[in-house]
Scaffold this active site. Structure first.
Site, PDB file in Angstrom:
ATOM      1  N   SER A   1      16.659   6.409 -16.873  1.00 42.05           N
ATOM      2  CA  SER A   1      15.736   7.448 -17.290  1.00 42.05           C
ATOM      3  C   SER A   1      15.678   8.580 -16.271  1.00 42.05           C
ATOM      4  O   SER A   1      15.656   9.763 -16.627  1.00 42.05           O
ATOM      5  CB  SER A   1      14.341   6.863 -17.508  1.00 42.05           C
ATOM      6  OG  SER A   1      13.486   7.815 -18.103  1.00 42.05           O
TER       7      SER A   1
ATOM      8  N   ALA B   1       0.840  -1.192   0.000  1.00 42.10           N
ATOM      9  CA  ALA B   1       0.000   0.000   0.000  1.00 42.10           C
ATOM     10  C   ALA B   1       0.881   1.249   0.000  1.00 42.10           C
ATOM     11  O   ALA B   1       1.840   1.346   0.775  1.00 42.10           O
ATOM     12  CB  ALA B   1      -0.910   0.002   1.227  1.00 42.10           C
TER      13      ALA B   1
ATOM     14  N   CYS C   1       8.591  12.321 -25.225  1.00 39.68           N
ATOM     15  CA  CYS C   1       7.680  13.321 -24.651  1.00 39.68           C
ATOM     16  C   CYS C   1       8.032  14.756 -25.034  1.00 39.68           C
ATOM     17  O   CYS C   1       7.352  15.697 -24.612  1.00 39.68           O
ATOM     18  CB  CYS C   1       7.675  13.194 -23.130  1.00 39.68           C
ATOM     19  SG  CYS C   1       7.174  11.563 -22.555  1.00 39.68           S
TER      20      CYS C   1
ATOM     21  N   THR D   1       2.456   4.168 -14.278  1.00 37.53           N
ATOM     22  CA  THR D   1       2.907   5.493 -14.720  1.00 37.53           C
ATOM     23  C   THR D   1       2.339   5.843 -16.097  1.00 37.53           C
ATOM     24  O   THR D   1       2.826   6.754 -16.756  1.00 37.53           O
ATOM     25  CB  THR D   1       4.449   5.577 -14.760  1.00 37.53           C
ATOM     26  OG1 THR D   1       4.953   4.651 -15.725  1.00 37.53           O
ATOM     27  CG2 THR D   1       5.048   5.283 -13.400  1.00 37.53           C
TER      28      THR D   1
ATOM     29  N   GLU E   1       4.341  10.641 -29.869  1.00 34.12           N
ATOM     30  CA  GLU E   1       5.173   9.443 -30.022  1.00 34.12           C
ATOM     31  C   GLU E   1       4.290   8.204 -30.164  1.00 34.12           C
ATOM     32  O   GLU E   1       4.787   7.075 -30.147  1.00 34.12           O
ATOM     33  CB  GLU E   1       6.120   9.283 -28.830  1.00 34.12           C
ATOM     34  CG  GLU E   1       5.444   9.134 -27.473  1.00 34.12           C
ATOM     35  CD  GLU E   1       6.429   8.802 -26.372  1.00 34.12           C
ATOM     36  OE1 GLU E   1       6.842   7.632 -26.296  1.00 34.12           O
ATOM     37  OE2 GLU E   1       6.783   9.712 -25.603  1.00 34.12           O
TER      38      GLU E   1
ATOM     39  N   HIS F   1       7.752  18.529 -17.063  1.00 30.70           N
ATOM     40  CA  HIS F   1       7.222  17.287 -17.619  1.00 30.70           C
ATOM     41  C   HIS F   1       7.060  16.318 -16.463  1.00 30.70           C
ATOM     42  O   HIS F   1       7.968  16.165 -15.637  1.00 30.70           O
ATOM     43  CB  HIS F   1       8.197  16.713 -18.656  1.00 30.70           C
ATOM     44  CG  HIS F   1       7.871  15.299 -19.030  1.00 30.70           C
ATOM     45  ND1 HIS F   1       6.664  14.954 -19.581  1.00 30.70           N
ATOM     46  CD2 HIS F   1       8.582  14.149 -18.893  1.00 30.70           C
ATOM     47  CE1 HIS F   1       6.651  13.632 -19.795  1.00 30.70           C
ATOM     48  NE2 HIS F   1       7.797  13.126 -19.385  1.00 30.70           N
TER      49      HIS F   1
ATOM     50  N   SER G   1      12.676  11.373 -23.594  1.00 34.97           N
ATOM     51  CA  SER G   1      13.740  10.365 -23.516  1.00 34.97           C
ATOM     52  C   SER G   1      14.466  10.211 -24.841  1.00 34.97           C
ATOM     53  O   SER G   1      13.960  10.543 -25.902  1.00 34.97           O
ATOM     54  CB  SER G   1      13.157   9.021 -23.084  1.00 34.97           C
ATOM     55  OG  SER G   1      12.712   9.067 -21.747  1.00 34.97           O
TER      56      SER G   1
ATOM     57  N   LYS H   1       5.888  12.504  -7.979  1.00 36.10           N
ATOM     58  CA  LYS H   1       6.999  12.560  -7.026  1.00 36.10           C
ATOM     59  C   LYS H   1       8.289  13.010  -7.702  1.00 36.10           C
ATOM     60  O   LYS H   1       9.096  13.727  -7.092  1.00 36.10           O
ATOM     61  CB  LYS H   1       7.181  11.192  -6.363  1.00 36.10           C
ATOM     62  CG  LYS H   1       8.203  11.174  -5.228  1.00 36.10           C
ATOM     63  CD  LYS H   1       7.908  12.210  -4.135  1.00 36.10           C
ATOM     64  CE  LYS H   1       6.673  11.898  -3.332  1.00 36.10           C
ATOM     65  NZ  LYS H   1       6.847  10.821  -2.350  1.00 36.10           N
TER      66      LYS H   1
END
Length: 528
Positions: free
Chosen positions: A232, A55, A140, A182, A106, A275, A389, A280
């Protein structure tokens, strides 16, 4: 500049006196924006339980609350058709008033035919085929590259006085595993021209480009990327460091030419948007800018103020800190107030819808505009960091106009986005099991020929374009859901029931597209 003899007080955004046609346009930037995201989402907390992870792994560790996703009824063509027509309708624009249209994406469904050419179907009734631009791709970053191209077109000798329209859209999906939460999907359309409420500051772009295999899509028959997660993050943060350094050097030189002797820091930005692969990382990125400020400051005050208690980090090397937990924790704490005031509001769409890829950073910009009054935004500098990327990145700045009066260009822009929260709240929540089934269906049917999508049309937002079929030659056909829930579904081009003020073409007033009473029409991709 030639503009000193002309008053711009009474001009519409985008308008320019004919006598100034050959001059450098003034205050070029974003005049209008439109955001689209899917009508369904999955709760990240429920996804944690479904995936059997601890969790908080997605909700706290990534900072994500909900993730929007598309059924097989939506593809990159339908997303972009929806966001463009919505912007044109809500702005009251004629398609004749657009002279450039470029798409950053993309999400590739054809290795030759551009998504921009699919959008030209919206222009057919107007008869306007004189529209420059195609597609731009680099992960992106494609939306930012398309936006820069549009700005450069307006400021060049090629400009014919009409608007530029930029579209950033993507469907972000991942294979089952740690990267899947994500994902996200959506599109943003931006109208570009002179006398804009969001002005791009000339000469203030810090760019960094480098070769890396941090995230890429080598499998041409799959929607899924190959991702090196740790690399990344390192590429993203190193690009942020480089871009911020270049930007600060450029603005410092500009200030010196103006007789000002000062150094750029976070304090010079009213807002800072990034971006957002996940929320986080954005919070960590703002902390990283403060780390840069601290290390570059000739004599930081470590006894009081934002740098208080940070003296232990005075001699760290920036390139050694990408995964240094002590540095990260200290500077996230030190930058907490700055995050609350400058960046947190930008994460509304990212937190509630996920990573949209090319539109991500512009969804963050729209989120800031949607949650502040024009008076709070007027005169502010907004820092924007775009990353793709592979990798390509730029940090640039936007200056918000000072005019926040009722009916001003800024007031209209903010008002057009004020329904973002309500639209997010109106979506339908689905279970993780239904989400997984949708992902499995997309995986199995991606690039199939002679295929009729199975997803529900009734679940789409009113006015949404959707895929009706892919024929035996891979040609795609689309239809549009009715703008009104109380009317039967209909296909084809329809006129919005939303009344909107007409924005004329920059150099001359263009007629609006007349309301049509013709029957439903289905349009297709490449069916001549």
């Amino acid at each position: 500049m030639i503009f000193r003899n002309h008053s711009y007080v009474d001009l519409m955004p985008g308008s320019l006196p004919a006598v100034c046609e050959a001059a450098w346009p003034k205050d070029v930037g974003i005049i209008a924006m439109e955001v689209y995201f899917p009508s369904q989402y999955v709760e990240q907390a429920e996804l944690e339980e479904f995936d059997g992870v601890g969790a908080g792994k997605y909700t706290v560790g990534l900072g994500q609350a909900r993730m929007g996703f598309c059924s097989d009824r939506e593809d990159i063509g339908s997303l972009c058709l929806t966001v463009v027509q919505r912007l044109m309708e809500r702005s009251g624009l004629s398609y004749e008033s657009v002279g450039r249209l470029e798409v950053g994406t993309e999400t590739i469904i054809d290795k030759s035919k551009s998504t921009k050419t699919v959008l030209m179907q919206l222009f057919e009734e107007s008869g306007n085929t004189d529209v420059e631009g195609v597609d731009t791709t680099n992960a992106c970053y494609g939306g930012t590259a398309a936006l820069f191209n549009a700005l450069n077109w307006v400021e060049s000798s090629s400009w014919d006085g009409r608007y530029a329209l930029v579209v950033a859209g993507d469907i972000a999906v991942y294979a089952t595993g740690s990267a899947r939460p994500t994902g996200g999907a959506g599109a943003v359309a931006m109208l570009v021209g002179p006398n804009a409420p969001l002005v791009f500051e000339r000469g203030l772009r810090g760019t960094h480009m480098q070769h890396a295999y941090d995230f890429y899509k080598p499998d041409m028959v799959s929607e899924y990327p190959v991702v090196d997660g740790k690399l990344s993050i390192q590429c993203y943060l190193s690009a942020l460091d480089r871009c911020y350094s270049v930007y600060r050097n450029k603005i410092h030189a500009q200030w010196q030419r103006e007789g000002l002797e000062k150094h750029c820091s976070l304090e010079d930005f009213g807002f800072m948007v990034f971006h957002s692969p996940y929320c986080k990382l954005v919070q960590k990125s703002l902390a990283r800018l403060m780390l840069n400020d601290f290390l570059c400051h000739p004599s930081p005050d470590t006894q009081s103020g934002p740098f208080s208690g940070l003296e232990a980090f005075r001699d760290v090397k920036i390139e050694d800190t990408y995964f240094d937990r002590d540095v990260e924790k200290a500077f996230m704490k030190a930058s907490s107030e700055a995050f609350e005031s400058k960046t947190k509001a930008s994460l509304l769409i990212s937190n509630q819808n996920g990573n949209m890829y090319t539109p991500s950073v512009y969804g963050c910009l729209a989120s800031v505009l949607a949650q502040h009054a024009p008076q709070q935004l007027a005169g502010q500098r907004i820092g924007v960091f775009s990353y793709g990327s592979g990798f390509a990145a730029t940090l640039y700045s936007i200056k918000v106009t000072q005019d926040a009066t009722p009916g001003s260009a800024l007031d209209k822009l903010v008002s057009s986005l004020c329904d973002l929260q309500a639209r997010l709240d109106s979506r339908k929540k689905v279970s993780p099991d239904v989400f997984a089934q949708n992902m499995k269906l997309r995986e199995e049917t991606h690039h199939l020929a002679n295929y009729i999508p199975q997803g529900s049309v009734e679940e789409l937002f009113p006015g949404t374009w959707y895929l009706t079929r892919v024929d035996e030659k891979h040609r795609r056909q689309y239809a549009r859901r009715s703008m009104s829930d109380d009317r039967p579904l209909e296909a084809g081009l329809i006129t919005s029931c939303i009344a909107a003020e007409h924005i004329p073409s920059p150099l001359k007033k263009m007629p609006r597209i007349p309301t049509t009473t013709a029957g439903p029409e289905v349009i297709s991709n490449g069916d001549h």
